[in-house]
Design an enzyme around this catalytic site. Structure first.
Site, PDB file in Angstrom:
ATOM      1  N   ASP A 136       0.784  -1.230   0.000  1.00  0.00           N
ATOM      2  CA  ASP A 136       0.000   0.000   0.000  1.00  0.00           C
ATOM      3  C   ASP A 136       0.824   1.292   0.000  1.00  0.00           C
ATOM      4  O   ASP A 136       0.261   2.386   0.168  1.00  0.00           O
ATOM      5  CB  ASP A 136      -0.968  -0.010   1.189  1.00  0.00           C
ATOM      6  CG  ASP A 136      -2.097  -1.015   0.959  1.00  0.00           C
ATOM      7  OD1 ASP A 136      -2.607  -1.055  -0.179  1.00  0.00           O
ATOM      8  OD2 ASP A 136      -2.449  -1.749   1.882  1.00  0.00           O
ATOM      9  N   ASP A 193      -6.755  -4.602  -5.943  1.00  0.00           N
ATOM     10  CA  ASP A 193      -6.448  -3.248  -5.471  1.00  0.00           C
ATOM     11  C   ASP A 193      -5.015  -2.835  -5.810  1.00  0.00           C
ATOM     12  O   ASP A 193      -4.708  -1.654  -5.955  1.00  0.00           O
ATOM     13  CB  ASP A 193      -6.581  -3.139  -3.940  1.00  0.00           C
ATOM     14  CG  ASP A 193      -7.655  -4.000  -3.335  1.00  0.00           C
ATOM     15  OD1 ASP A 193      -8.000  -5.024  -3.922  1.00  0.00           O
ATOM     16  OD2 ASP A 193      -8.132  -3.647  -2.244  1.00  0.00           O
TER      17      ASP A 193
HETATM   18  N1  GLY Z   1      -7.404  -1.652  -0.530  1.00  0.00           N
HETATM   19  C1  GLY Z   1      -8.254  -2.044   0.506  1.00  0.00           C
HETATM   20  C2  GLY Z   1      -9.695  -1.855   0.219  1.00  0.00           C
HETATM   21  O1  GLY Z   1     -10.075  -1.428  -0.847  1.00  0.00           O
HETATM   22  O2  GLY Z   1     -10.480  -2.115   1.115  1.00  0.00           O
END
Ligand code: GLY
Length: 500
Positions: A136, A193
């Site tokens: 992230d 993601d």
């Molecule tokens: N990237 C984590 C979510 O979208 O919850």
């Protein structure tokens, strides 16, 4: 003067009394109408009022966290509406979004106060540039430092972005051709993601001419395209690989089930593949973004805000996800630039209109976020999130930059009223109802989801009044169609479903 407020409600009055009466009626009726009618947002929402609301909520948040720049809001508590104190840390995946919202607020208002706040919250994230515990880094650092660099052009921010990209690249495995998203589940899990975090790599690669980072990002994008995307344009959430790059299994930790379609994941795919096309120019990524978008749009409910998963069977946990809508709206606006397909522009406008209404914006409430009704994962909905707020502000900024318009004009219906066709879904024959308060050049046409005009039902100068227009779809194949009403500079659109 006769004014149509709704197809069943008309008022007759002089012009000045009318204006006052309409105003009072709209205020009292709009919430009831929007609940009954889904997308009929009779109350218009100007950019100014959306921004006032956003500013209010950002200031409320700053008060709530005592202007402590070590606190980075993640999501609100569903009961208290306050930012959850356990998710304010720098190490959360969400920590860059509050700083990012402050940057967008500066871009949208030009008020220096927001710039100073944005700098302070951004610079607090410096320690996170070397965090290797997950994928992230892109969300944390590109939303904060990336936006900051684009505005300030600050050399130190550029160096931070370079170092952060290098950190993220350490999670890349060349055998698998992907970045490992998480360390806490599976063998080598890659989540949809993760596409979003490639923006940091591509951006740094482009700005520093770094071929290594470019090929890491592209390789990950290709792996994700191959394994996350289904034939019908929908997406898996998680693909777990063995160390040779073979797929162990596909599953989800946030959606309804392994074969369901988690709405935010689908939104990440829309935004992610569009952004990847921006950097690579490779059409396979644009095609993936379009397929993901068409799937998303086809499966939206009336108000254009998806449930957190398109296939949640139990109504008790079938909550909406405003964050998925906000991410998709922002993605659609970029996709529209590449394709000129108005389906994406119109869908973004519909979403922004809905998000700005009291159904999703936290008007008249103590909730600390700008938007409500997001879902973190199955069974944890009805919360505000810093990412829904961030992508909402980004979408507004993109819309404004793209069109030069103040705010989605389509939501201001000026007493132009377009009802849901009846019956819907329908088999061959249905009727479209609309009303015009003013006479004017009017067009009513039906389009397919690719934006191709199928039939023009009305075209010409029309007097004020109420119209029932039959539509015969014989010869067309089953599917979702869009009908658009344009009159006096206003465009309204709705979807209908043909079942043959
Ligand atoms: N990237 C984590 C979510 O979208 O919850």
């Amino acid at each position: 003067m006769r004014v149509m407020i709704h197809k069943n409600i008309q008022i007759i009055c002089s012009k000045s009394i009318c204006t006052l009466a309409i105003f009072i009626l709209l205020i009292t009726a709009s919430s009831a109408f929007s609940q009954q009618q889904g997308v009929h947002r009779i109350q218009s929402q100007s950019l100014q009022s959306a921004l006032f609301h956003a500013e209010d909520k950002l200031l409320q948040t700053l008060d709530e966290i005592n202007y402590n720049s070590g606190r980075h809001p993640g999501h609100t508590n569903p009961v208290t509406g306050k930012w959850d104190p356990d998710y304010l840390g720098r190490d959360q995946w969400t920590s860059g979004f509050f700083a990012g919202s402050l940057w967008y607020m500066y871009r949208l208002t030009g008020d220096d106060k927001w710039k100073e706040l944005a700098q302070t919250w951004t610079e607090d994230l410096e320690p996170m540039i070397s965090a290797t515990h997950d994928h992230d880094t892109g969300f944390r650092i590109f939303s904060s430092y990336g936006n900051g660099y684009k505005i300030l052009n600050k050399r130190s921010y550029y160096r931070t972005l370079l170092r952060a990209a290098n950190t993220l690249s350490k999670r890349f495995d060349p055998e698998i051709g992907a970045i490992k998203s998480w360390d806490w589940t599976g063998n080598f899990p890659v989540i949809i993601d993760n596409l979003m975090n490639l923006e940091l790599l591509f951006w740094v690669a482009e700005n520093s001419d770094n071929r290594r980072l470019y090929s890491i990002a592209k390789s990950h994008a290709e792996t994700s395209l191959k394994h996350h995307m289904r034939e019908d344009g929908s997406s898996y959430h998680i693909v777990d690989f063995d160390s040779n790059g073979n797929v162990y299994r596909k599953f989800t930790t946030q959606g309804a089930g392994p074969n369901s379609v988690w709405a935010r994941g689908q939104a990440w795919a829309i935004y992610g593949f569009t952004m990847i096309y921006r950097f690579t120019g490779e059409h396979k990524f644009l095609d993936a973004a379009e397929a993901a978008s068409q799937y998303f749009i086809e499966h939206l409910p009336e108000d254009f805000i998806p449930y957190y998963d398109f296939f949640e069977p139990y109504s008790s946990v079938r909550t909406k996800d405003a964050s998925a809508a906000a991410v998709a709206a922002s993605g659609f606006l970029e996709l529209y630039q590449f394709t000129q397909n108005t389906l994406y522009l119109n869908s973004a406008i519909e979403i922004l209109g809905s998000l700005s209404s009291s159904a999703y914006a936290t008007h008249n409430s103590d909730i600390s976020s700008i938007l409500k009704e997001s879902t973190l994962h199955r069974g944890f909905g009805r919360v505000g999130t810093s990412y829904a707020d961030y992508y909402y502000l980004e979408a507004i900024a993109r819309y404004k930059e793209l069109t030069g318009e103040e705010f989605p004009a389509l939501q201001v219906d000026n007493f132009l009223f377009l009802d849901q066709n009846y019956p819907n879904p329908f088999n061959n024959r249905t009727v479209i109802y609309y009303s015009l308060e003013q006479s004017g050049e009017t067009e009513l046409s039906v389009y397919d989801l690719t934006g191709r005009r199928i039939q023009t039902l009305v075209n010409g100068q029309m007097p004020a009044g109420t119209y029932n227009i039959p539509f015969d779809a014989s010869g067309l194949s089953s599917g979702v169609y869009i009908y658009k009403l344009r009159s006096n500079g206003t465009l309204l659109s709705r979807k209908m479903t043909l079942i043959q």
